[in-house]
Design a protein around this motif. Structure first.
Motif, PDB file in Angstrom:
ATOM      1  N   LEU A  53       0.814  -1.204   0.000  1.00  0.00           N
ATOM      2  CA  LEU A  53       0.000   0.000   0.000  1.00  0.00           C
ATOM      3  C   LEU A  53       0.854   1.263   0.000  1.00  0.00           C
ATOM      4  O   LEU A  53       1.967   1.278   0.536  1.00  0.00           O
ATOM      5  N   ASP A  55       0.962   5.143   1.307  1.00  0.00           N
ATOM      6  CA  ASP A  55       0.407   6.113   2.257  1.00  0.00           C
ATOM      7  C   ASP A  55       0.811   7.506   1.774  1.00  0.00           C
ATOM      8  O   ASP A  55       1.970   7.907   1.900  1.00  0.00           O
ATOM      9  N   CYS A  58       2.186  10.674   4.461  1.00  0.00           N
ATOM     10  CA  CYS A  58       2.325   9.763   5.606  1.00  0.00           C
ATOM     11  C   CYS A  58       2.697  10.462   6.894  1.00  0.00           C
ATOM     12  O   CYS A  58       2.521   9.911   7.978  1.00  0.00           O
ATOM     13  N   GLY A  64       0.783   4.715   9.073  1.00  0.00           N
ATOM     14  CA  GLY A  64       1.605   3.560   8.752  1.00  0.00           C
ATOM     15  C   GLY A  64       1.627   2.525   9.863  1.00  0.00           C
ATOM     16  O   GLY A  64       1.675   1.317   9.609  1.00  0.00           O
ATOM     17  N   LEU A  67      -1.334   0.391   9.456  1.00  0.00           N
ATOM     18  CA  LEU A  67      -1.130  -0.540   8.351  1.00  0.00           C
ATOM     19  C   LEU A  67      -0.245  -1.704   8.780  1.00  0.00           C
ATOM     20  O   LEU A  67      -0.477  -2.858   8.397  1.00  0.00           O
ATOM     21  N   HIS A  72       0.117  -5.227   6.661  1.00  0.00           N
ATOM     22  CA  HIS A  72       0.404  -4.769   5.300  1.00  0.00           C
ATOM     23  C   HIS A  72       1.825  -4.198   5.197  1.00  0.00           C
ATOM     24  O   HIS A  72       2.412  -3.748   6.182  1.00  0.00           O
ATOM     25  N   TRP A  74       4.003  -1.180   3.456  1.00  0.00           N
ATOM     26  CA  TRP A  74       3.613   0.135   2.962  1.00  0.00           C
ATOM     27  C   TRP A  74       4.809   1.018   2.625  1.00  0.00           C
ATOM     28  O   TRP A  74       5.916   0.831   3.116  1.00  0.00           O
ATOM     29  N   GLY A  94       7.688   1.090   7.168  1.00  0.00           N
ATOM     30  CA  GLY A  94       7.571   1.479   5.771  1.00  0.00           C
ATOM     31  C   GLY A  94       8.774   2.244   5.246  1.00  0.00           C
ATOM     32  O   GLY A  94       9.518   2.866   6.003  1.00  0.00           O
TER      33      GLY A  94
END
Length: 282
Positions: A53, A55, A58, A64, A67, A72, A74, A94
């Motif tokens: 994904l 963001d 962010c 994040g 997520l 996930h 990211w 992320g």
């Protein structure tokens, strides 16, 4: 009270002081988490796997972290260096990019399974600099975002529109760039609780399958086809998770390796408890 986007450009408004204040405010963090969970629900992702994904905007990684809890992977992008510095200090999972989204999203076609954005989109509508033309910046952003998404993927934007004209401009440009979808309004009859989500579809997921715009939440009861956000928030506060925890041995090792690549000098040595032996001391 003036809207933040009318005070200064985002990279200036969210300087070191404001970035720390924003991130350290527990009320803001709770609201951000709630809106992020709702945005993820509107993405309509399969529950049995992780997804890649984006963001958008962010900030310091508040979205994040949600997520990550959902399992996930990211990538985050933001225009404010001070926000990204806080995210880096927090050692978020992320990958982070300093990027003005009004200049486009620079990723390969079909990179992401979905995209979310919390409290960002309205900033693109403000001509805070002479060279910033909102319509051009929105077109550049939506056209490159459309290319970076898998076909059939969704992009969900929680935002604070200033007026109906602004909403029409945003949606009109998004549709010209290939997106379909529309506006989802939660709790439309409550001035305090009302939230706006622009839910966009990057084409159809499969031949013969038509994307349907989710309904907005009107009461505490769940709208048709959407999981109960209130229940998720309650479970999160009590430490319950609907997914398998992602912070296992592999997660710890990835975090350590990421910290080493970023030049951190105080990364703990790997031990037998993380699947590796400590380096011998002499």
């Amino acid at each position: 009270m003036s809207r933040p986007e009318h005070v200064a450009p985002p990279e200036l408004f969210y300087g070191e002081t404001e970035a720390k204040k924003y991130t350290g405010n527990s009320r803001i963090a709770a609201i951000q988490a709630e809106m992020t969970m709702r945005a993820v629900e509107l993405l309509n992702l399969a529950d049995d796997s992780s997804h890649y994904l984006l963001d958008i905007g962010c900030g310091s990684g508040l979205s994040g972290e949600v997520l990550e809890e959902d399992g996930h992977i990211w990538v985050g992008m933001d225009i404010a260096p001070s926000m990204l510095e806080i995210a880096t200090d927090k050692d978020v999972e992320g990958d982070l990019f300093l990027q003005d989204i009004g200049q486009g999203v620079g990723f390969r076609p079909g990179t992401f399974d979905g995209a979310i954005s919390i409290s960002v989109l309205q900033w693109l509508c403000n001509a805070d600099k002479t060279e910033n033309r909102p319509r051009y910046r929105l077109q550049r952003f939506f056209s490159t975002l459309f290319m970076s998404l898998q076909r059939g993927a969704r992009a969900v934007f929680q935002f604070y529109p200033e007026n109906d004209t602004q909403v029409e401009m945003i949606m009109g440009i998004a549709m010209k760039c290939g997106f379909t979808g529309g506006l989802v309004v939660d709790y439309p009859n409550s001035k305090k609780a009302r939230k706006f989500y622009l839910c966009l579809f990057a084409g159809q997921a499969a031949a013969g399958q038509k994307q349907e715009l989710p309904q907005g939440l009107d009461t505490i009861e769940t709208a048709s086809g959407v999981a109960n956000t209130e229940t998720r928030i309650h479970n999160r506060a009590r430490g319950k998770k609907s997914r398998k925890p992602v912070k296992d041995t592999d997660w710890i090792l990835r975090k350590k390796e990421l910290a080493r690549k970023r030049g951190a000098k105080d990364v703990p040595l790997d031990s037998k408890y993380t699947g590796r032996k400590r380096k011998p001391r002499f």
